[in-house]
Design a protein around this motif. Structure first.
Motif, PDB file in Angstrom:
ATOM      1  N   THR A 117     -11.046  13.476  -1.922  1.00  0.00           N
ATOM      2  CA  THR A 117      -9.761  12.962  -2.398  1.00  0.00           C
ATOM      3  C   THR A 117      -9.043  14.033  -3.205  1.00  0.00           C
ATOM      4  OG1 THR A 117     -10.595  12.107  -4.498  1.00  0.00           O
ATOM      5  CG2 THR A 117     -10.845  10.703  -2.559  1.00  0.00           C
TER       6      THR A 117
ATOM      7  N   ALA B  72      -6.280  -0.098   7.592  1.00  0.00           N
ATOM      8  CA  ALA B  72      -6.585   0.396   6.253  1.00  0.00           C
ATOM      9  C   ALA B  72      -7.347  -0.691   5.507  1.00  0.00           C
ATOM     10  CB  ALA B  72      -5.304   0.758   5.505  1.00  0.00           C
TER      11      ALA B  72
ATOM     12  N   SER C 181       0.832  -1.201   0.000  1.00  0.00           N
ATOM     13  CA  SER C 181       0.000   0.000   0.000  1.00  0.00           C
ATOM     14  C   SER C 181       0.862   1.245   0.000  1.00  0.00           C
ATOM     15  CB  SER C 181      -0.904   0.026   1.235  1.00  0.00           C
ATOM     16  OG  SER C 181      -1.516   1.277   1.369  1.00  0.00           O
TER      17      SER C 181
ATOM     18  N   SER D  15      -8.691   7.677   2.151  1.00  0.00           N
ATOM     19  CA  SER D  15      -7.363   8.005   1.637  1.00  0.00           C
ATOM     20  C   SER D  15      -7.473   9.059   0.544  1.00  0.00           C
ATOM     21  CB  SER D  15      -6.693   6.743   1.069  1.00  0.00           C
ATOM     22  OG  SER D  15      -5.557   7.087   0.291  1.00  0.00           O
TER      23      SER D  15
ATOM     24  N   PRO E 289       0.433   7.981   6.526  1.00  0.00           N
ATOM     25  CA  PRO E 289      -0.717   7.289   7.133  1.00  0.00           C
ATOM     26  C   PRO E 289      -0.432   5.795   7.255  1.00  0.00           C
ATOM     27  CG  PRO E 289      -1.427   8.808   5.426  1.00  0.00           C
ATOM     28  CD  PRO E 289       0.072   8.709   5.320  1.00  0.00           C
TER      29      PRO E 289
ATOM     30  N   ASP F 288      -0.054   3.991   1.037  1.00  0.00           N
ATOM     31  CA  ASP F 288      -0.415   4.778   2.207  1.00  0.00           C
ATOM     32  C   ASP F 288       0.215   4.240   3.477  1.00  0.00           C
ATOM     33  OD1 ASP F 288      -3.616   5.073   0.762  1.00  0.00           O
ATOM     34  OD2 ASP F 288      -2.153   6.669   0.974  1.00  0.00           O
TER      35      ASP F 288
ATOM     36  N   PRO G  65      -7.463  15.250   7.147  1.00  0.00           N
ATOM     37  CA  PRO G  65      -6.659  14.880   5.973  1.00  0.00           C
ATOM     38  C   PRO G  65      -6.014  16.135   5.371  1.00  0.00           C
ATOM     39  CG  PRO G  65      -8.876  13.935   5.852  1.00  0.00           C
ATOM     40  CD  PRO G  65      -8.892  14.952   6.954  1.00  0.00           C
TER      41      PRO G  65
END
Length: 474
Positions: free
Chosen positions: A314, A413, A9, A387, A74, A11, A454
């Motif tokens: 996003t 996640a 990932s 995300s 993250p 993230d 975020p």
């Protein structure tokens, strides 16, 4: 520190590398680290990269203030570090003891620590409580060239009044949940806005097509004279929906394109075209059943809807609504099968027609049966965040509700479309301004019911750092 990397990932936190790379986005902790001596930096986070984020300014009382930013990929929590020791305090303030002499960096400031209110583009809006009666607002900005800056906003002295307020009106820039922030990273211009929604009449049950009135106060960084301006924007809505606004309460403000979105997690979203010469508000329902009556009634209580609902945008501009729907009130904190049942649901806003489309759902048993879930807490997830780089992935908190040494907190996640567990990250503790290792310290928001913010500010740090290193090499 415990990490489970189940999928590759982008993230997920990375292992130590030869050179540090700022993440493309971060989950920002609303609580800052106040007067931290030196943060404990992991081996893959060079100290010079941290110090390169320093910005300096003075408060309205003449006190120097330094702000740093640490970007953690993250699901780690990123945060601001604030070095500030006030030299003057209001009489009767709880800060009249050790903190005023610089002997204690925390106790004297309890409940008044610097707080991040919002983030957008390459900037962050920060509130600093100087005394019982004085508050400063700062905008921390990362520039394409040169070091970051810290700009103090001028005081807002405007008030909002209508026929319901016999006291003469309410001060703007006081209720934190009403404050929004929009930034253009390219031009480095920004707008700070405070929006109040109040009933038009004393009788809240009065039947009116739009029974509320809006009071807007804005500051534009590019405005001549650099002053605050007030207006009463018109509220637009579909026929028959205006009555839903009578008990309006703003839970969070989210930037979306050139708009600020004021969100009531029990009702819907007020889209504010903040850059317009004559701003207006457009009401769009959330895919929920609106509650009937006063949500503050003692028998129902509003609770903390931000713990189970979130609206996120996003980096591609897609707006999503995530809700963790629980079927019982009691939430088990054990690792055995929970007494409660839940489902995670995700909707996407179709801007053409401003309607919501359900994208995905995961039931409790589906989540618990995913590969890699294993002995993770079987509790309803909280504080969902979409995300910013992969809109199919959401981050959620799993916690046993305890604090201190008994705390067990994970951030997981989940790929909602593929129904896979991408990663799981174990936080060590949940303490505000703790002197413990900051690399795996949980966000203080988890103990104060403040959701993660975020932010893509870290992406601009990467650009700045790359240019700085090229200049050094040249």
């Amino acid at each position: 520190m415990h990490r489970r990397h189940l999928m590759d990932s982008p993230d997920a936190p990375s292992v130590a590398k030869a050179s540090f790379r700022y993440p493309d986005w971060v989950m920002l902790d609303p609580h800052t680290r106040l007067n931290y001596p030196v943060p404990t930096i992991d081996s893959d986070y060079p100290m010079e990269d941290f110090h390169a984020t320093k910005a300096h300014a003075e408060t309205s009382m003449g006190d120097p203030i330094d702000v740093f930013f640490r970007a953690v990929p993250p699901p780690g929590a990123s945060r601001l570090y604030v070095n500030w020791t006030p030299r003057r305090f209001t009489k009767g303030s709880s800060s009249s003891s050790g903190a005023g002499r610089g002997e204690d960096r925390w106790d004297g400031f309890y409940g008044r620590e610097p707080l991040v209110l919002a983030a957008n583009g390459n900037s962050i809006l920060l509130r600093l409580t100087l005394s019982n009666t004085r508050v400063d607002f700062f905008v921390y900005t990362v520039h394409s060239t040169g070091p970051p800056s810290l700009l103090r906003l001028p005081d807002c002295k405007l008030r909002f009044s209508n026929s319901c307020l016999r006291s003469g009106g309410l001060d703007h820039m006081v209720t934190l949940g009403n404050i929004g922030f929009l930034c253009d990273a390219e031009s480095e211009e920004f707008v700070v806005a405070d929006l109040m929604i109040l009933p038009k009449h004393d009788d809240a049950s009065h039947h009116d097509d739009t029974p509320v009135v809006a009071g807007l106060c804005i500051f534009r960084s590019c405005s001549p004279g650099e002053d605050w301006k007030a207006s009463k924007p018109r509220i637009c809505h579909k026929e028959g929906q205006g009555g839903e606004l009578i008990w309006w309460h703003t839970d969070v403000v989210v930037p979306h394109g050139v708009s600020l979105c004021y969100i009531d997690y029990f009702r819907g979203i007020l889209f504010l075209d903040i850059l317009s010469k004559c701003p207006r508000l457009l009401y769009v329902r959330l895919p929920l059943m609106n509650p009937v009556g006063d949500p503050y009634d003692s028998e129902t209580g509003r609770g903390c809807p931000s713990a189970f609902r979130s609206v996120c945008v996003t980096n591609g501009g897609t707006m999503k609504f995530v809700e963790v729907v629980t079927r019982t009130v009691f939430l088990s904190g054990s690792q055995s099968a929970a007494a409660s049942s839940f489902a995670i649901k995700v909707w996407r806003l179709r801007e053409h027609g401003m309607t919501w489309e359900k994208e995905s759902t995961i039931q409790d048993t589906e989540l618990w049966s995913l590969q890699g879930y294993g002995d993770l807490l079987r509790v309803p997830p909280t504080f969902p965040v979409v995300s910013m780089t992969n809109p199919d992935v959401i981050f959620c908190v799993l916690s046993n509700g305890c604090f201190g040494d008994a705390n067990v907190t994970w951030v997981i996640a989940i790929d909602m479309l593929k129904k896979t567990l991408r990663s799981a990250f174990r936080y060590k503790k949940v303490h505000r301004n703790s002197i413990e290792n900051d690399g795996n310290m949980a966000s203080a928001s988890l103990s104060t019911n403040r959701a993660f913010i975020p932010s893509q500010l870290s992406k601009y740090l990467g650009v700045t750092g790359a240019r700085r290193k090229r200049r050094n090499l040249g």
